[in-house]
Structures are given as structure tokens and as C-alpha cells.
Design a protein around this motif. Structure first.
Motif, PDB file in Angstrom:
ATOM      1  N   ASN A  24      54.389   8.463  22.032  1.00 43.28           N
ATOM      2  CA  ASN A  24      53.865   7.210  23.110  1.00 43.28           C
ATOM      3  C   ASN A  24      53.601   5.806  23.075  1.00 43.28           C
ATOM      4  OD1 ASN A  24      54.089   9.784  24.847  1.00 43.28           O
ATOM      5  ND2 ASN A  24      52.065  10.445  24.081  1.00 43.28           N
ATOM      6  N   GLU A  25      54.599   4.915  23.574  1.00 47.50           N
ATOM      7  CA  GLU A  25      53.680   3.484  23.718  1.00 47.50           C
ATOM      8  C   GLU A  25      52.528   3.316  24.092  1.00 47.50           C
ATOM      9  OE1 GLU A  25      55.542   1.623  21.759  1.00 47.50           O
ATOM     10  OE2 GLU A  25      57.144   1.944  21.503  1.00 47.50           O
ATOM     11  N   ASN A  27      50.940   0.901  25.531  1.00 46.20           N
ATOM     12  CA  ASN A  27      51.036   0.455  26.835  1.00 46.20           C
ATOM     13  C   ASN A  27      51.086   2.084  27.774  1.00 46.20           C
ATOM     14  OD1 ASN A  27      50.709  -1.514  26.705  1.00 46.20           O
ATOM     15  ND2 ASN A  27      53.686  -2.388  26.696  1.00 46.20           N
TER      16      ASN A  27
END
Lengths: 398, 363
Positions: A24-25, A27
Motif C-alpha cells: 500500500n502506498e 497516500n
């Protein structure tokens, strides 16, 4: 052939080493700094305080809050979380959780469900603070905007740490310590209580922060007492200090005492509590010895502080005040709540296991409430601040 | 030089083989069975566990030119030797799967809980199979490098946790009966004994400066057990026995408490890498044992053919570990109750039989 092999290995390794599966980024994550758990009509209401990521990118407008609180409802905490999750465009990430707030009502029902949910969650680090909300919902605590910190969760965490050193009216209990106490024999846990001073609704508004006196502030200066996982009730300010002294978890305290018709006050530091047991048959007798160093910070009566005997007299007054404070705290736990929050049973279990086996069944209901306690206090008043004499005494001498 | 290993590498191997059974096995067994008295069980297991180690060393010294499978065929004859070797290799294959399953479970439950287990299996299988094909010297060097990394991480762990130990967590001492404590030790011994049987796949003649082997193996065994003991000491001392019992991998959770100098924090993922190294080494050596078994039993002389067959066997074992147990509960139950019995019967049983046979052969 060898070159083809090497090429194949390089391509294969490059493909599978690009990152973790399902990564998961940043952001995409909703960094959760606080969780509040309430209960209403037998349903759990879970609130997540999400740090507003836009703020860190310098895009937040001055009117925007630093954080957002999302709420979900469900029969179990997990279903409430799923309900909450459906309202957030990002994935809640609780690894940076700082504070868990549990409402009085939820705690009265028992906190085992809450513990199970957070202990099982592999993302949760189990090293965050836990507080109870007093006279308000847990979500309101998170929703209250704080002037000195960007998030209320951070404000609570910092308040707990500073309060422990300066006032000792809190218990700095991390989640795993709380669970550990819950699991141990002969000890019941306690948690600090957070309440809102001021207008709860005003405290949620951004305008509250624009004033020099915020609409509402979060105050933490009490302790909630548990029996097993069920919340029983609160200790007042003085009892809280006493509980901390008896638990040997104290930084410094301010102790007041009568001085003629007025008051005098001293800060107590280096407070050491020694607890010992003696047995009369199978019945334990508790001996508590508290030593402290005092520094006089205020005296509103006429005393000649240059006399050693006067200093001894004042020390005696403070010792009596401390003794009363400790007695009240012990009586609160013994008689009012019948909950061994000091861990005296645990002390017997660890040091005299055979005796504990004989008395453990009667400990909470019979032995602890009637426990014979002897308190000794010894205060050394070593400092008088910048003054040698009291103003009243000096004025008289003139 | 392709199949030579130094004594120092053997020492690092011993250390890693024993510590590979610490996470999820020794600490789990001792905490579940006797809580804060677990340290006593580990000490007793350490003392009694020296017996199989001495037996292994005796077998290594008996015919320095032979590995375990060759020695079995020599002692029991072709047919019985092959049967015994197959049973032992089967047990080792099962334990390789068990350890790999434990490793994957640890990784997917603690760090990468959204990652499919099979993906982790593939990632780990590649270096394992690569090393398997490289021969003993490369395996030995890799083991030694991982040992050094492991030591550094262990040092940092001790540094970060030393100030947090609460000695009252070990009280009351002897809350459990000596029978329980001793019983727990008996459950621990077969795991450590099994780990060290893997050493027998290396003939003594392949060990450089082997004259110091016995002394060094015994010392590394003692140091490894002290390390296991220290792990338990920190788990109970920092978390408390009651909380530690709740966690599947308390070793990992205790690392979350680490704070070095107040600014090195949240380093549990890095520090726990050493367990991955240990289990990795054990996997490689377990599979190397099976490779040697295949070579001896099926008389495979061509190295390429042997590498292909052993790689296929390794892939099958590593991938099938994903389906070894239906759940963690089943895996834990097997670890606690069933597997130690098999390890006693097969592993220690065969070792004792071999020692007896060497004595009768002499006569």
C-alpha cells in the motif's frame, strides 16, 4: 545456454523483488492516531481519528482540521469497523495508533471484546495509551480540537507523559501493560480518565482554536478502577495521587497541609514506597513505608523557619497529610470497590505462593476488604525555596 | 574444496540449528506448559540434551570418511541400512516442512499478513535450492555470514531490552511441579537433538581442522542453549508470562518494546530477521541431508542429475508445506504433543541403535 539461464534468473528475480505483495502506498493509507469505542443500545460505536494527510503536503486550508473522526456502528467491534471503513476512501492503518479511548459505558460492560479485537490485529503494535472517557462519549474526546497539538490523540499522549512527572494524577498505562495486569493473579487494572472541560460541541469547532480560551479542553486527572475487565468507578484527584504513590509509580506531587488556619504546600520528590507483608496465621498484615523529600513552595502562616524544631513540626504535618491521603486511597479500593488495584494479592502470589493458594479464593471478597494496613510516612523537608523565613515572621521581627 | 567446511562454520551451524527451533517451538512449548518456570525446563533440556550431541559426535568420529547414510548402510547392511535411512530421511523431510511452515506462518502472521503464503514460499525456495546445488563449501560460507549478521542483531536486541526486564515476572519460582517442568524439558530435547542430527550429513573428513571439532561443537551447543535461555528471559522478564502465553510468537512482540537510546525504535522487523536466517540455514541443511541420502541410497554419481533430483524433491517439500496443517491450532498441537514422540522414536532411537551397533561391531 548459461547466459540464457542467468538472463532468465535476473528477469525472474527482478519481477518478484519489486515489493511486497498487496503493498500500500502511503497516500492510500488513512493513518489512524486515535480509536474511540462507545456502546449505545447494545451496539458498539467505533471511531477512528484519521490524520489529515493533506496537511502534511501543505495543501490544508487554514479552516480545515488536522484530523477527521469517522464513526461506524455494529454488533461487534469488527462489524462497527467495517461499517466505518465503508465511509473512508483510504485504508485505515493503526500501526501508528497513539491512544485508545474507551467510554465508561463500554468499560462497565467489560473490555475483553475490545482487547481481543486489538490484540488479534497484526497491524496494532499494542504499545499505545489507553484512557477512559469520563462524563462524555469516547468519540467526543477524539473530536475535541486541541490548541497545542495537531491531534487530540497526540495531546492525550503528551498530557499523560507530562502529568506523570509533574502531578502524578494519571496512570501511564500502555495497552499491553493493561492486558498483562488483567491476566495476572491478585491484581486489578486501573486506567486514566479523560474528560472534557467546557462546551463539548464548541470544542469540536475550528473556531474554538481561534480564541485564547478554547471552547473545550481535554482534562486528564483521575483514575478509573476496574475489577477484572469491568469498570467500577472513579477515584478523585487526591485518591488518584495516593494510588500512584502506593503503586510506586509517581514522579513528583504537590502536598497541602493545614498550617494554623491557613494552608502550606510542598512538592514531594524521590517518593519511595516499600510494601511488606506479615502473616498472622493465614491472614496477611500490610506494612507500607513511604519516604519522600519535600521542598516548601508556599506557606501562609507565621512560622520561624530558621528553627530546626519548626521544620520538624512542619514535616510531621506533611507526614500526617500524606498518611491520610494514602489511607483514603487504600480505603477506596478496599471498602468502596473491593478491588485490589495495588497488586497486594499479586505480591503474596509471587513471594509466598503456598499462602496465596490458601487464601486466593477469599482474597477479593473477604481478605482484601478487611486487610490490616499500617502506614509509615517519613518526609525530609530539605528545601524552603529562595526564602529562609516566612514573610509574616520577617515582618514581625521588624 | 567444493565439499569442505571449516570448524568455525560448523560452530555457526550448530548455533543456528538450535536457535531455529527456538522461535515458535521451544519458547512456545515452555511458556504454554510451565509459564514463568520455563527457564528451568530449558536448563534441564540443555543439560540432558548434551547426551544426543555426544552420541552424534561419537558417530562422526567412528568412521570419519562416512556420512550418516553411508554409516547406516555400513552398520546395518544394505537393506536395513536403506530402510533406516529412508525412515530418517522421511522424518527430516517432515521436519523441513514443519520448519518452513513455521517460518511462513511467522512471516505472514507478523509482517506480511496480506501476502499469500505461497508467494513467501516461492521467494524462500529460490535461495534455498540455489544453495543446495552449490555444495557444502558455499553452504558453510553462507551459514557463517548469516551467523555474523545474527550475532549483531542479537547484540542489538539485548542492548534494547536489557533495561526493561522485571525480575519479579519470574516469580513464583517452582509454581509448577517438577514433573511438569521435567516433562516440558523432555518435549524440548527432541527438537534440539533433531536439529543437530543434521550435522551427521557431513563426514568428519570434510571438516577442515577437525581435531578441535568435538570441543567446539560442545561449546557452541552450550552457548546456543544460553542464547535460548536469554530469549526466554527477555520474553518473560519484559512481557510477563501471562501476556507472553497469549502470543503465538512472543519473541516478536517483545522486540516491539525495544528502544535504543530513545531514538532507535520500531525495529522489530529488522531484528527478527535473525530467526529467518536461522530457519533458512536449517532448511538448507535439512535438504542437504536429504540430498546426501538420495546420493547414497540411489547411487547417483553424476552431480548434475543429483542436483536436478534434489531440487525437485526440495521444491515438492517446500511447496507442499503450505498444505501440511489445516490450521495453526493443528500445527501447535502437533508441535506440542505428537512430533516429539516421533522424534524420540526415530531420531534418538536410530542414533542409539547405531551407537550400540558400533560397539557390537567392534566386538
Amino acid at each position: 545456454m548459461k547466459k540464457i539461464k542467468i538472463l532468465f534468473i535476473i528477469i525472474f528475480v527482478s519481477l518478484i523483488s519489486t515489493g511486497c505483495w498487496n503493498y500500500n502506498e502511503l497516500n492510500d493509507l488513512a493513518i489512524t492516531t486515535g480509536i474511540a469505542i462507545d456502546i449505545k443500545d447494545e451496539k458498539y460505536i467505533v471511531s477512528y481519528m484519521i490524520a489529515n494527510a493533506k496537511k502534511s503536503q501543505g495543501e490544508t486550508k487554514s479552516q480545515e482540521s488536522n484530523s477527521v473522526v469517522y464513526t461506524g456502528e455494529g454488533n461487534s467491534i469488527s462489524s462497527a469497523y467495517m461499517n466505518l471503513n465503508s465511509k473512508i476512501s483510504k485504508i485505515p492503518y493503526i500501526s501508528h495508533l497513539e491512544v485508545l479511548v474507551i467510554s465508561e459505558d463500554a468499560a462497565k460492560k467489560g473490555v475483553i471484546d475490545i482487547i481481543d479485537f486489538l490484540m488479534r490485529n497484526p497491524e496494532s503494535r499494542k504499545e499505545f495509551f489507553v484512557v477512559l472517557s469520563k462524563n462524555t462519549t469516547a468519540s467526543s474526546i477524539l473530536e475535541t480540537l486541541t490548541p497545542l497539538e495537531p491531534f487530540s490523540a497526540q495531546s492525550i499522549a503528551n498530557n499523560l507523559i507530562s502529568n506523570k512527572t509533574i502531578q502524578s494524577t494519571v496512570i501511564v498505562e500502555q495497552f499491553s501493560d493493561f492486558v498483562s495486569k488483567l491476566l495476572q493473579e491478585g491484581i486489578n487494572p486501573v486506567l486514566s480518565g479523560a474528560e472534557i472541560e467546557g462546551n463539548i460541541e464548541e470544542g469540536k469547532e475550528q473556531s474554538s482554536l481561534e480564541s485564547s480560551t478554547p471552547g473545550a479542553i481535554i482534562k486528564i486527572n483521575t483514575i478509573g478502577i476496574f475489577k477484572d475487565d469491568v469498570f467500577l468507578g472513579w477515584a478523585n484527584h487526591d485518591e488518584t495521587i495516593g494510588i500512584n504513590i502506593l503503586a510506586n509509580e509517581v514522579g513528583s506531587i504537590l502536598l497541602e497541609s493545614k498550617c494554623d488556619d491557613q494552608y502550606m504546600a510542598a512538592t514531594m520528590t524521590n517518593i519511595e514506597t516499600e510494601t511488606n507483608f506479615e502473616f498472622d496465621g493465614d491472614l496477611p498484615k500490610l506494612k507500607i513505608n513511604v519516604t519522600a523529600q519535600g521542598a516548601l513552595v508556599e506557606i501562609n502562616c507565621k512560622k520561624n523557619l530558621e528553627e530546626t524544631s519548626v521544620i520538624e513540626e512542619l514535616s510531621g504535618e506533611f507526614e500526617n497529610s500524606l498518611k491520610t491521603l494514602l489511607s483514603n486511597s487504600i480505603n477506596l479500593a478496599k471498602q468502596q470497590y473491593k478491588s485490589d488495584i495495588f497488586g497486594y494479592g499479586n505480591m503474596i502470589y509471587k513471594n509466598n505462593f503456598k499462602k496465596w493458594n490458601k487464601i486466593k479464593e477469599q482474597w477479593e471478597d473477604e481478605i482484601f476488604p478487611n486487610l490490616d494496613v499500617e502506614i509509615e510516612t517519613n518526609i525530609s523537608l530539605s528545601s524552603k525555596g529562595s526564602f529562609e523565613q516566612t514573610i509574616l515572621e520577617a515582618k514581625d521581627e521588624e | 574444496m567444493k565439499n569442505k567446511i571449516s570448524t568455525l562454520q560448523i560452530v555457526s551451524l550448530c548455533w543456528q540449528l538450535i536457535l531455529s527451533v527456538d522461535i515458535g517451538i521451544i519458547s512456545y512449548i515452555s511458556l504454554i506448559s510451565v509459564k514463568q518456570d520455563g527457564w528451568l525446563s530449558v536448563i534441564i533440556a540443555g543439560i540432558l540434551g548434551i547426551i544426543p550431541v555426544l552420541l552424534y559426535l561419537y558417530l562422526m568420529n567412528y568412521r570419519p570418511e562416512m556420512n550418516f547414510t553411508e554409516l547406516n548402510e555400513h552398520l546395518f547392511g544394505k537393506v536395513w541400512g536403506k530402510i533406516i535411512n529412508t525412515i530418517v530421511a522421511g522424518l527430516i523431510a517432515f521436519c523441513v516442512m514443519l520448519y518452513f511452515n513455521n517460518l511462513n506462518n511467522f512471516i505472514t502472521s507478523q509482517y506480511l499478513h496480506k501476502t499469500p503464503t505461497l508467494f513467501g514460499i516461492i521467494i524462500f525456495s529460490i535461495p534455498v535450492i540455489y544453495l543446495l546445488n552449490q555444495g557444502l563449501t558455499t553452504i558453510g560460507r553462507t551459514t557463517f555470514v548469516l551467523f555474523i549478521f545474527g550475532l549483531i542483531l542479537l547484540f542489538l536486541t539485548i542492548l534494547g531490552l536489557a533495561g526493561q526486564v522485571d525480575l519479579t515476572s519470574f516469580m513464583p519460582v517452582l509454581e509448577h511441579d517438577m514433573t511438569d517442568i521435567f516433562g516440558t524439558s523432555l518435549r524440548i530435547i527432541p527438537y534440539t537433538a533433531f536439529a543437530l542430527i543434521l550435522l551427521l550429513c557431513i563426514p568428519k573428513k570434510d571438516i577442515v581442522d577437525s581435531e578441535k571439532l568435538n570441543k567446539r561443537v560442545v561449546i557452541s551447543y552450550v552457548v546456543s542453549f544460553l542464547t535460548v535461555l536469554s530469549a526466554l528471559f527477555f520474553i518473560v522478564g519484559v512481557l510477563g508470562a501471562e501476556l507472553a502465553q497469549l502470543y503465538q510468537y512472543p519473541e516478536f512482540h517483545v522486540l516491539k518494546r525495544i528502544s535504543i537510546g530513545g531514538f532507535i525504535e520500531r525495529v522489530e522487523s529488522t531484528l527478527s530477521l535473525r530467526w529467518i536466517f536461522y530457519i533458512f540455514t536449517t532448511l538448507v541443511f535439512g535438504l542437504y541431508f536429504i540430498k546426501k541420502y538420495i546420493e547414497t541410497t540411489f547411487k547417483i554419481k553424476k552431480e548434475k542429475k543429483l542436483n536436478i533430483i534434489s531440487s525437485i524433491v526440495a521444491i515438492i517439500l517446500l511447496i507442499s508445506c503450505n498444505w501440511l496443517f489445516a490450521s495453526n491450532t493443528e500445527s501447535n498441537m502437533m508441535t506440542l504433543k505428537v512430533i516429539p514422540i516421533f522424534l524420540y522414536i526415530i531420531n534418538l532411537g536410530v542414533t542409539i541403535l547405531m551407537v550400540i551397533k558400533t560397539k557390537t561391531k567392534k566386538c
